[in-house]
Every structure is written in C-alpha cells, then in structure tokens.
Design a protein around this motif. Structure first.
Motif, PDB file in Angstrom:
ATOM      1  N   PRO A  68       0.833  -1.205   0.000  1.00 17.26           N
ATOM      2  CA  PRO A  68       0.000   0.000   0.000  1.00 17.26           C
ATOM      3  C   PRO A  68       0.866   1.252   0.000  1.00 17.26           C
ATOM      4  N   ILE A  69       0.248   2.389  -0.215  1.00 15.39           N
ATOM      5  CA  ILE A  69       0.957   3.663  -0.177  1.00 15.39           C
ATOM      6  C   ILE A  69       1.430   3.937   1.249  1.00 15.39           C
ATOM      7  N   THR A  70       2.668   4.353   1.389  1.00 17.94           N
ATOM      8  CA  THR A  70       3.257   4.582   2.708  1.00 17.94           C
ATOM      9  C   THR A  70       2.936   5.979   3.237  1.00 17.94           C
ATOM     10  N   ASP A  71       3.092   6.137   4.545  1.00 17.06           N
ATOM     11  CA  ASP A  71       2.926   7.461   5.144  1.00 17.06           C
ATOM     12  C   ASP A  71       3.949   8.441   4.572  1.00 17.06           C
ATOM     13  N   ALA A  72       5.162   7.950   4.303  1.00 20.01           N
ATOM     14  CA  ALA A  72       6.205   8.833   3.763  1.00 20.01           C
ATOM     15  C   ALA A  72       5.776   9.401   2.415  1.00 20.01           C
ATOM     16  N   GLU A  73       5.142   8.563   1.579  1.00 21.61           N
ATOM     17  CA  GLU A  73       4.691   9.064   0.279  1.00 21.61           C
ATOM     18  C   GLU A  73       3.558  10.069   0.446  1.00 21.61           C
ATOM     19  N   ARG A  74       2.657   9.820   1.401  1.00 19.21           N
ATOM     20  CA  ARG A  74       1.569  10.782   1.613  1.00 19.21           C
ATOM     21  C   ARG A  74       2.120  12.128   2.109  1.00 19.21           C
ATOM     22  N   LEU A  75       3.116  12.098   2.970  1.00 20.59           N
ATOM     23  CA  LEU A  75       3.721  13.350   3.441  1.00 20.59           C
ATOM     24  C   LEU A  75       4.379  14.103   2.290  1.00 20.59           C
ATOM     25  N   ALA A  76       4.989  13.353   1.364  1.00 25.61           N
ATOM     26  CA  ALA A  76       5.589  13.999   0.189  1.00 25.61           C
ATOM     27  C   ALA A  76       4.507  14.630  -0.685  1.00 25.61           C
ATOM     28  N   ARG A  77       3.341  13.999  -0.753  1.00 28.30           N
ATOM     29  CA  ARG A  77       2.225  14.563  -1.511  1.00 28.30           C
ATOM     30  C   ARG A  77       1.765  15.885  -0.885  1.00 28.30           C
ATOM     31  N   ILE A  78       1.711  15.918   0.438  1.00 22.42           N
ATOM     32  CA  ILE A  78       1.297  17.141   1.124  1.00 22.42           C
ATOM     33  C   ILE A  78       2.288  18.263   0.833  1.00 22.42           C
ATOM     34  N   GLU A  79       3.577  17.938   0.824  1.00 20.67           N
ATOM     35  CA  GLU A  79       4.581  18.966   0.533  1.00 20.67           C
ATOM     36  C   GLU A  79       4.460  19.453  -0.911  1.00 20.67           C
ATOM     37  N   LYS A  80       4.175  18.547  -1.839  1.00 22.77           N
ATOM     38  CA  LYS A  80       3.966  18.981  -3.220  1.00 22.77           C
ATOM     39  C   LYS A  80       2.736  19.867  -3.316  1.00 22.77           C
ATOM     40  N   ALA A  81       1.672  19.504  -2.592  1.00 22.65           N
ATOM     41  CA  ALA A  81       0.466  20.330  -2.589  1.00 22.65           C
ATOM     42  C   ALA A  81       0.779  21.735  -2.083  1.00 22.65           C
ATOM     43  N   ARG A  82       1.592  21.817  -1.054  1.00 22.47           N
ATOM     44  CA  ARG A  82       1.952  23.138  -0.509  1.00 22.47           C
ATOM     45  C   ARG A  82       2.746  23.941  -1.542  1.00 22.47           C
ATOM     46  N   ARG A  83       3.620  23.271  -2.254  1.00 20.72           N
ATOM     47  CA  ARG A  83       4.384  23.955  -3.291  1.00 20.72           C
ATOM     48  C   ARG A  83       3.459  24.490  -4.379  1.00 20.72           C
ATOM     49  N   LEU A  84       2.495  23.671  -4.788  1.00 17.46           N
ATOM     50  CA  LEU A  84       1.546  24.101  -5.815  1.00 17.46           C
ATOM     51  C   LEU A  84       0.628  25.208  -5.297  1.00 17.46           C
ATOM     52  N   MET A  85       0.269  25.155  -4.018  1.00 21.10           N
ATOM     53  CA  MET A  85      -0.546  26.226  -3.451  1.00 21.10           C
ATOM     54  C   MET A  85       0.193  27.557  -3.537  1.00 21.10           C
ATOM     55  N   LYS A  86       1.461  27.541  -3.194  1.00 22.47           N
ATOM     56  CA  LYS A  86       2.228  28.790  -3.240  1.00 22.47           C
ATOM     57  C   LYS A  86       2.357  29.298  -4.673  1.00 22.47           C
ATOM     58  N   GLU A  87       2.562  28.368  -5.621  1.00 18.53           N
ATOM     59  CA  GLU A  87       2.671  28.771  -7.022  1.00 18.53           C
ATOM     60  C   GLU A  87       1.375  29.391  -7.532  1.00 18.53           C
ATOM     61  N   ASN A  88       0.244  28.946  -6.976  1.00 16.22           N
ATOM     62  CA  ASN A  88      -1.067  29.435  -7.406  1.00 16.22           C
ATOM     63  C   ASN A  88      -1.653  30.471  -6.452  1.00 16.22           C
ATOM     64  N   GLU A  89      -0.823  30.965  -5.526  1.00 15.82           N
ATOM     65  CA  GLU A  89      -1.233  31.990  -4.555  1.00 15.82           C
ATOM     66  C   GLU A  89      -2.466  31.554  -3.772  1.00 15.82           C
TER      67      GLU A  89
END
Length: 434
Positions: A56-77
């Motif tokens: 299954p998907i690991t917690d580490a991968e989900r945390l990396a997804r959250i960090e990518k989401a934060r990066r995209l949020m900043k890019e999209n203000e």
C-alpha cells in the motif's frame, strides 16, 4: 465516479438487468451465490488471490504529496485548501470517511500544521484514523463547523487571501465557510489536487498494474462460461465473483449483448445471449483504492464480416490513440488521432453517430475517471506519470457497438499499456505464455 458506479447508483440494484447487467457486488463472492443460485464455474472456483501482495501507499509518500500540494498552493497563490470525504482526502491523508450531512474534513494550509474538523460524537473514531496532525477541532450538534474552519485559518495567520476547495466539496460547506470568513477569496483547489494526482508514482503504478492484472484474469475465467440464454446480469455476477476471488474490489461490470452494445452506458432493455451476438464487457476493480478499467468486445459464436470490419476499425483507432500519446503532445491530439481513423472510414464526423460519440479516454487512478482527458480542446501536455484509458468506441445504433479499452501510463520513453490489446474479435485475449 466511473460509468459503472454511475449507472448502478442511478438505476438501483433492483434494475440491474434492465441497464445492461451492472450489479452491486455483495460482500463476498460466496454471498452472491444465494440459495438456489447456480454454482460458480470451476475456472472461477479455482481462482485465488494474486501473489505476491502489493504494498500500500506509505505514510512517507503521503507526506511527500502534502509537501507537493503546498508547493503548488504557493505557485497558485492559495493560502489553504479544504478537503472532505472522497479520494483526494484519502490521497493526502489516508483517511476514509463516509459521506454525511455532518461535515468532516481537513484543512491543508500552505504553511503550518494540518487541522481536521469532526462532529463531536465522532471524535474518538476520527482520532483512530487521523494522521499527520494532532489538531482536531470538534463541533457539537448545536454548533457551526464552518466557524471552526474559519478559526483554523485565523490560527495560521490566514485572515485574507485565497481559500481553495476541492472540486467535490459540497456547496453548503463552501457557503458556510464564506459566511464565517467573507474577507477571503474562494477558489478551486483543482490546480493543486489535479496537479498532484495526475502524476503517478512508482507505488501507484504498481497498484494499478495489479488491478489491471486481476481484471484480465477475471475476464479470462468468466468469458468461457457464456452460453445461449445467459442474461447480461449473470455474466456480470460471474465477473464480480472472479474479481473478488483474485483479491480485487469491484462495483461490477457493464455487460451488453447484441444491439445493446451500441449504448455506451447501457440501455433499459434487457437482453439474453444468442448466437452471433456482439458481447461488450466493460469492467474493472480497485486494489488499495487504485482502479483498472478494461473493455473487451467479442462475438458469441461465429462473427459476421460486418462485425469483423468494425472491430478491426476500432482496433486501428485505439492503436492510433496509443501511438499519439507521446510525452509533450497535447491531450487533444490523442483524441484527434483516434477520431481521424474512424472519420476516414466514413463515420462521424465529430461526435455524430454512427461513429465515436465521446472522448477517446479519461484519466484514471484513485478514481475510475479523474483528471485529465483525451478530448478535443484539452491542450494539457502529456507528462511522464500520467495514466489514461484508451477507448474510442464505435457506436452504430440498431446494429451494435464496439469498444476496446486498455489503460496506459506515460513513461519517459512514451506510452505503455497496463494490459495487452485484444488480438481479434474471436480472440479477446492473447495466448498465455507457457
């Protein structure tokens, strides 16, 4: 929501036979064989869960997804986004929660700790499931959950700016938050959620590969059981049982016989199988939430020249779409490639029938249909990690329809199918290697 789930939910289980054989699955394969039901064919009885198990998907991968989401949020203000029940919440947090009139959800800020809101009487269950945060805000039955969301934002310094909502968040929740934080600008979270989910990881691709392998194995086991007089629902139930025995989870399959096969999502008219009928089966399953979607079209008995010609045309259109799905190409160019094959043969043009009345393919992952699509007007560039269906149906009302559907993933060197294409109308599956 994929087409099988949509048709099942809109028609109801009692109408399964009337919509082309879509059925809701029981909890177990044995349960669907109720008193007086025929025994499963030996080929299905012998099936066992596929091994080895996939991770299954690991917690580490989900945390990396959250960090990518934060990066995209900043890019999209975007300063924060809110998710409720559904695949996106599961994608980022691993939390599954049933849909209710009582809001439960998570705020993911561009900076700062995640925070959840939960009904008070659900708090203990919520705490059993929640990860990546200890900030759980509880609302009682006579209190406003929207006030809690607004307070979460203020606690993270978000008093103005842009608040994004995942596309499936219900209007009454968005409207409730707007009433508590009118100074915020409310926008769609799709640039963030689709921006993450469209690109699959190695772990996600492995789960999707297993779902596809299970679906094909179930088809191979169930197709030989076809017989004259069989109903569409009977074949769908056999496929459901086979998928469950192989370790998949499924909402059932769309099964269409004869003239019914021309209706992409089924018809209200029931049908039983007879010699010379086109048989169209569109099914799939999930593994750890990740979906497959495969359609095979064959003929029960001897095929006609007309059936063979249309089947061969469909195969050429599917292959043209696959060849066009190259890194850096637009999604609409894939649809155009398949549609040109069909139009050049005298069908259409555009979405007219006889011809191809819908897009050539859709994104797939945690949802059977998700961002993005092979469709005219979609200029999104194809990137490694994207996954799509490839299914340019040919519809001829009053005669039959042909759909060949395999899903593909995009690698650095271009497209790859999860499953081998169907070789011929009378040979829906390649020969198994010895």
């Amino acid at each position: 929501m994929d087409r099988r789930t949509f048709v099942r939910r809109t028609a109801g289980v009692g109408g399964a036979a009337a919509i082309g054989g879509v059925v809701a699955l029981p909890a177990t394969a044995d349960a669907q064989q109720g008193p007086g039901a025929p025994a499963l064919p030996d080929a299905i009885q012998r099936l066992r869960p596929m091994l080895p198990a996939v991770a299954p998907i690991t917690d580490a991968e989900r945390l990396a997804r959250i960090e990518k989401a934060r990066r995209l949020m900043k890019e999209n203000e975007i300063h924060a986004m809110f998710l409720e029940h559904g695949s996106s919440m599961f994608y980022y947090t691993g939390v599954r929660w049933g849909l209710s009139e009582r809001p439960f959800g998570v705020v993911i800020p561009a900076e700062g700790e995640l925070a959840y809101i939960t009904p008070g009487f659900e708090e203990e269950r919520a705490r059993e499931l929640i990860k990546f945060s200890n900030d759980v805000r509880v609302w009682q039955e006579d209190e406003s959950p929207y006030r809690l969301i607004a307070q979460i934002l203020r606690d993270r310094g978000i008093s103005t700016g842009r608040m994004a909502f995942e596309e499936r968040v219900r209007f009454f929740i968005t409207d409730g938050v707007r009433s508590e934080a009118p100074q915020l600008e409310f926008v769609s979270a799709t640039p963030v959620t689709a921006g993450c989910r469209m690109i699959k990881s190695t772990a996600e691709l492995a789960l999707m590969q297993r779902a596809n392998d299970i679906t094909i194995a179930a088809y191979r086991a169930a197709f030989p059981a076809m017989h004259s007089g069989m109903t569409q629902t009977e074949l769908s139930r056999l496929l459901a049982a086979a998928i469950q025995k192989l370790g998949g989870v499924s909402d059932g399959a769309l099964v269409l016989f004869g003239v019914s096969s021309a209706f992409p999502h089924g018809t209200t008219k029931p049908a039983t199988l007879k010699e010379g009928d086109i048989v169209l089966v569109d099914g799939g399953c999930t593994v750890e939430g990740y979906a497959s979607d495969i359609t095979r079209t064959t003929v029960f008995g001897k095929s006609s020249q007309r059936q063979r010609d249309i089947w061969d045309l469909e195969k050429r259109a599917q292959s043209a779409a696959f060849a066009a799905a190259q890194v850096g190409s637009t999604c609409e160019s894939v649809d155009a490639a398949a549609r040109k094959v069909i139009t050049d043969a005298g069908f259409g043009p555009d979405y007219k029938v006889p011809g191809l009345p819908h897009r050539t393919g859709h994104g797939i992952g945690l949802d059977g249909h998700e961002w993005t699509n092979f469709v005219r007007g979609n200029t999104t560039l194809i990137q490694p990690g994207m996954c799509f269906s490839d299914e340019p149906t040919i519809v001829i009302y009053g005669e039959f329809g042909v759909r060949l559907e395999d899903c593909l993933y995009i690698a650095e060197d271009g497209p790859h199918f999860f499953t081998e294409q169907s070789p011929a109308i009378d040979r829906p599956f390649p020969k198994l290697s010895s």
